[in-house]
Design an enzyme around this catalytic site. Sequence first.
Site, mmCIF file in Angstrom:
data_model
loop_
_atom_site.group_PDB
_atom_site.id
_atom_site.type_symbol
_atom_site.label_atom_id
_atom_site.label_comp_id
_atom_site.label_asym_id
_atom_site.label_seq_id
_atom_site.Cartn_x
_atom_site.Cartn_y
_atom_site.Cartn_z
ATOM 1 N N HIS A 188 -28.117 -50.210 26.301
ATOM 2 C CA HIS A 188 -28.912 -51.243 25.623
ATOM 3 C C HIS A 188 -28.478 -51.432 24.168
ATOM 4 C CE1 HIS A 188 -31.442 -51.814 29.052
ATOM 5 N NE2 HIS A 188 -31.809 -50.548 29.080
ATOM 6 N N ASN A 221 -33.374 -47.320 23.006
ATOM 7 C CA ASN A 221 -34.588 -47.984 23.514
ATOM 8 C C ASN A 221 -35.687 -48.058 22.458
ATOM 9 O OD1 ASN A 221 -33.651 -45.911 25.998
ATOM 10 N ND2 ASN A 221 -33.788 -48.070 26.527
ATOM 11 N N ASP A 246 -33.244 -40.387 24.165
ATOM 12 C CA ASP A 246 -33.607 -41.801 23.994
ATOM 13 C C ASP A 246 -35.043 -41.979 23.478
ATOM 14 O OD1 ASP A 246 -31.485 -41.335 25.816
ATOM 15 O OD2 ASP A 246 -31.698 -43.320 26.696
HETATM 16 FE FE LIG Z 1 -32.407 -45.076 27.539
HETATM 17 FE FE LIG Z 2 -29.572 -46.269 28.793
#
Ligand SMILES: [Fe+2]
Ligand SMILES: [Fe+2]
Length: 260
Positions: free
Chosen positions: A68, A40, A8
């Site tokens: 997300h 992210n 991420d």
């Molecule tokens: Fe994440």
């Molecule tokens: Fe996540």
Amino acid sequence: MRILFLGDVVGKVGRIAVHLCLPRLVNKYHVDFVIVNGENATHGRGLNESHYRYLVNAGADCITLGNHWNGSKDLTDYIDGADELVRPLNLIKYSHGQGSVSFDVNGIEVRVTNMLGQAFMNEVVRQPYECMNELLKDCSPCIHIVDFHADSTSEKAIFAYCFDGRVSAVLGTHTHVQTNDARILEGGTGLVTDVGMCGARDGIIGYEKNSVINKMVFGEKGQFAINDNAPMMVNGALMDFDEESYMCTHIELVNIGVEE
Ligand SMILES: [Fe+2]
Ligand SMILES: [Fe+2]
């Protein structure tokens, strides 16, 4: 086939870390294909079009998402034209984009699938095992990498064992903390239950510590802050795959500091 998977990317500092180190890693390790989790990348939540393009220009051949996935409001406007973007496959009410995408890498098919887990996660999704079984019925044999985005390391390991020998690797994402369990299962599937994150090395899972403490301990409103000037790190996994069996022959963790 050598594939690099990065965890991420968190905020601007994460995008810069990837931009600075990805070309060097690709060159040093002769990487054929790069997958980056971008859930992210835009201010810590979601991925807008401009940051999607930034990560592609930095060297990502494929970008996956996570819980997300819809954090950036413009996603639906650009996802159908974003050939390198893979959103979670098991979303219930979202028909834009693709949850599993096949790429041609020097004449070899590499498929990337993004899946959301269910344990300790807020998003209500289709059952990952059923969803993957259904997908595999329609897939030709190929190098198949699954980004399993979930909180529970055991859920990620369970999924990998269920599909051992049927997918090439299961890379866990979401916790932002790298687990020391890179291995190849009996059937040839590579596994790391969480590859970690790219972004600020200090703080709490990529976010500035005081903003997290103030929100979680003292109930302050607002989003977690990200320190764009923090020392940077890049986490991921580097893997080799046999081009006939499509199974994993080598897997190692990547965990490096990034200098400007
Ligand atoms: Fe994440
Ligand atoms: Fe996540």
